[in-house]
Design an enzyme around this catalytic site. Structure first.
Site, PDB file in Angstrom:
ATOM      1  N   THR A  19      31.993  38.383 -32.122  1.00  0.00           N
ATOM      2  CA  THR A  19      32.667  37.564 -31.303  1.00  0.00           C
ATOM      3  C   THR A  19      31.931  36.381 -30.996  1.00  0.00           C
ATOM      4  O   THR A  19      30.976  36.235 -30.723  1.00  0.00           O
ATOM      5  CB  THR A  19      33.371  38.021 -29.991  1.00  0.00           C
ATOM      6  OG1 THR A  19      32.300  38.236 -29.051  1.00  0.00           O
ATOM      7  CG2 THR A  19      33.895  39.582 -30.375  1.00  0.00           C
ATOM      8  N   ASN A  22      31.045  30.789 -33.692  1.00  0.00           N
ATOM      9  CA  ASN A  22      31.336  29.674 -34.310  1.00  0.00           C
ATOM     10  C   ASN A  22      30.001  28.909 -33.587  1.00  0.00           C
ATOM     11  O   ASN A  22      29.954  27.643 -34.111  1.00  0.00           O
ATOM     12  CB  ASN A  22      32.589  29.119 -33.909  1.00  0.00           C
ATOM     13  CG  ASN A  22      32.930  29.061 -32.336  1.00  0.00           C
ATOM     14  OD1 ASN A  22      33.048  29.471 -31.706  1.00  0.00           O
ATOM     15  ND2 ASN A  22      32.744  27.824 -31.930  1.00  0.00           N
ATOM     16  N   SER A  23      29.208  29.259 -32.532  1.00  0.00           N
ATOM     17  CA  SER A  23      28.138  28.595 -32.233  1.00  0.00           C
ATOM     18  C   SER A  23      27.089  29.323 -31.382  1.00  0.00           C
ATOM     19  O   SER A  23      27.383  30.630 -31.181  1.00  0.00           O
ATOM     20  CB  SER A  23      28.814  27.393 -31.183  1.00  0.00           C
ATOM     21  OG  SER A  23      29.337  28.084 -29.963  1.00  0.00           O
ATOM     22  N   GLY A  24      25.904  28.626 -31.252  1.00  0.00           N
ATOM     23  CA  GLY A  24      25.159  29.163 -30.159  1.00  0.00           C
ATOM     24  C   GLY A  24      24.558  30.732 -30.655  1.00  0.00           C
ATOM     25  O   GLY A  24      24.115  30.804 -32.184  1.00  0.00           O
ATOM     26  N   TYR A 175      30.045  34.541 -12.714  1.00  0.00           N
ATOM     27  CA  TYR A 175      29.344  34.611 -13.685  1.00  0.00           C
ATOM     28  C   TYR A 175      28.343  35.879 -13.524  1.00  0.00           C
ATOM     29  O   TYR A 175      28.330  36.659 -14.581  1.00  0.00           O
ATOM     30  CB  TYR A 175      28.462  33.560 -14.142  1.00  0.00           C
ATOM     31  CG  TYR A 175      27.806  33.450 -15.408  1.00  0.00           C
ATOM     32  CD1 TYR A 175      28.493  33.550 -16.615  1.00  0.00           C
ATOM     33  CD2 TYR A 175      26.494  33.528 -15.479  1.00  0.00           C
ATOM     34  CE1 TYR A 175      27.723  33.607 -17.933  1.00  0.00           C
ATOM     35  CE2 TYR A 175      25.859  33.673 -16.861  1.00  0.00           C
ATOM     36  CZ  TYR A 175      26.345  33.800 -17.759  1.00  0.00           C
ATOM     37  OH  TYR A 175      25.767  33.844 -19.134  1.00  0.00           O
TER      38      TYR A 175
END
Length: 317
Positions: A19, A22-24, A175
């Site tokens: 999941t 698309n980045s990182g 968070y």
């Protein structure tokens, strides 16, 4: 601190779902798994960004076998739709990396189902996704489920009386709760798998301090320019670079948990360096005291079932 040496075996014929790939970190993990031969499903929210990420992976790994699937973890309907699609396809899932996340939006935001955005996306969305694909994980025989936590989990507390922070929102407190919740979920899932004979190995990992766009996009969520918190991250990247590692370094504990043959269920992995912040290696991370409370892990599981309306059953419904 014992160093664990990452070994990624040949993953040809295996299916991995990552999941937020698309980045990182998600992109880095997806690329490494694809390079080892795995078929990788990139479960992402923005298809345009997903196509660009897939192109980057294919530039580095021309043989990469990638499929893009839509997933918005802030929508239980989207999570259920992906689960239904994958179950209809019927292919066993060997590796599930619950990586995607939201970090410290400055103001309280909610998911489409009314949950606080970080708790709803980081924890509840992945909880529901894992439940939906449980039949496919079980069918793989020895599947791995890796939940991405954070050093922030050390400072977390599950606010059972107000998990969605309706009575006062703090970006950082929320968070920390969400990342503690993902860790507690990973530990409880492994215990339940062992008790019920599901044959699923569940563990968790954290990347220490890894430089990704999450540190800017999250704290600046919905804002036209970087917030003070995002600017602090940018400042430390520039003037305190020794505090941070790149994606390759941060992804090592995740890859160890997901693919190394000797990684254990119920374990927690992180960087080997000082305070598990950085370092060119992997170690077994220290569990926060809150994550060791089995009664609270069970209580969180029950709360998550209640909020999502999803249970871990044989048919994934």
């Amino acid at each position: 601190m014992t160093e664990l040496h990452l070994r990624i075996p040949d993953l040809s014929g295996r299916l991995a779902v990552v999941t937020g790939s698309n980045s990182g970190l998600g992109l880095g993990v997806a690329q490494k798994l694809a390079a080892a031969g795995a078929d990788v499903i990139m479960a992402i929210r923005n298809r345009t960004k997903g196509e660009a990420a897939a192109a980057r992976i294919r530039d580095a790994v021309p043989s990469a076998k990638l499929t893009i699937k839509n997933l918005d973890l802030s929508s239980l309907a989207s999570v259920a739709a992906l689960g239904e699609e994958l179950n209809a396809e019927g292919r066993p899932i060997d590796i599930l990396v619950n990586n995607a996340g939201v970090m410290q939006p400055p103001e309280r935001e909610t998911t489409s189902d009314g949950f606080e955005l970080q708790f709803g996306s980081n924890h509840l969305g992945h909880f529901a996704l894992t439940a939906h694909v449980l039949p496919l994980l079980r069918a793989a025989g020895s599947a791995r489920v890796v939940s991405l936590s954070s050093v922030a989990a050390r400072f977390g507390k599950i606010h059972f009386d107000d998990p969605n922070f309706e009575r006062g929102y703090s970006p950082t407190t929320s968070y920390c709760q969400s990342k503690l919740a993902t860790l507690m979920f990973a530990l409880e899932l492994d215990r339940r798998s062992r008790d019920s004979g599901w044959g699923v190995v569940s563990n968790a990992a954290h990347p220490g301090l890894t430089k990704t766009n999450l540190h800017i996009a999250g704290p600046s969520y919905g804002k036209g320019k970087p917030t003070a918190l995002a600017q602090i991250y940018q400042f430390s990247w520039r003037f305190l670079p020794f505090m941070w590692q790149d994606v390759d370094g941060g992804s090592m504990p995740i890859l160890y948990a997901a693919a190394d043959p000797v990684a254990n269920g119920g374990a927690y992995y992180g960087p080997r360096g000082f305070q598990e912040m950085t370092g060119g290696g992997v170690t077994e991370a220290a569990l926060p005291c809150a994550a060791k409370k089995r009664d609270d892990c069970r209580r969180l599981w029950q709360l998550s079932e209640q909020l999502t309306g999803v249970s871990f059953t044989a048919d994934g419904q």
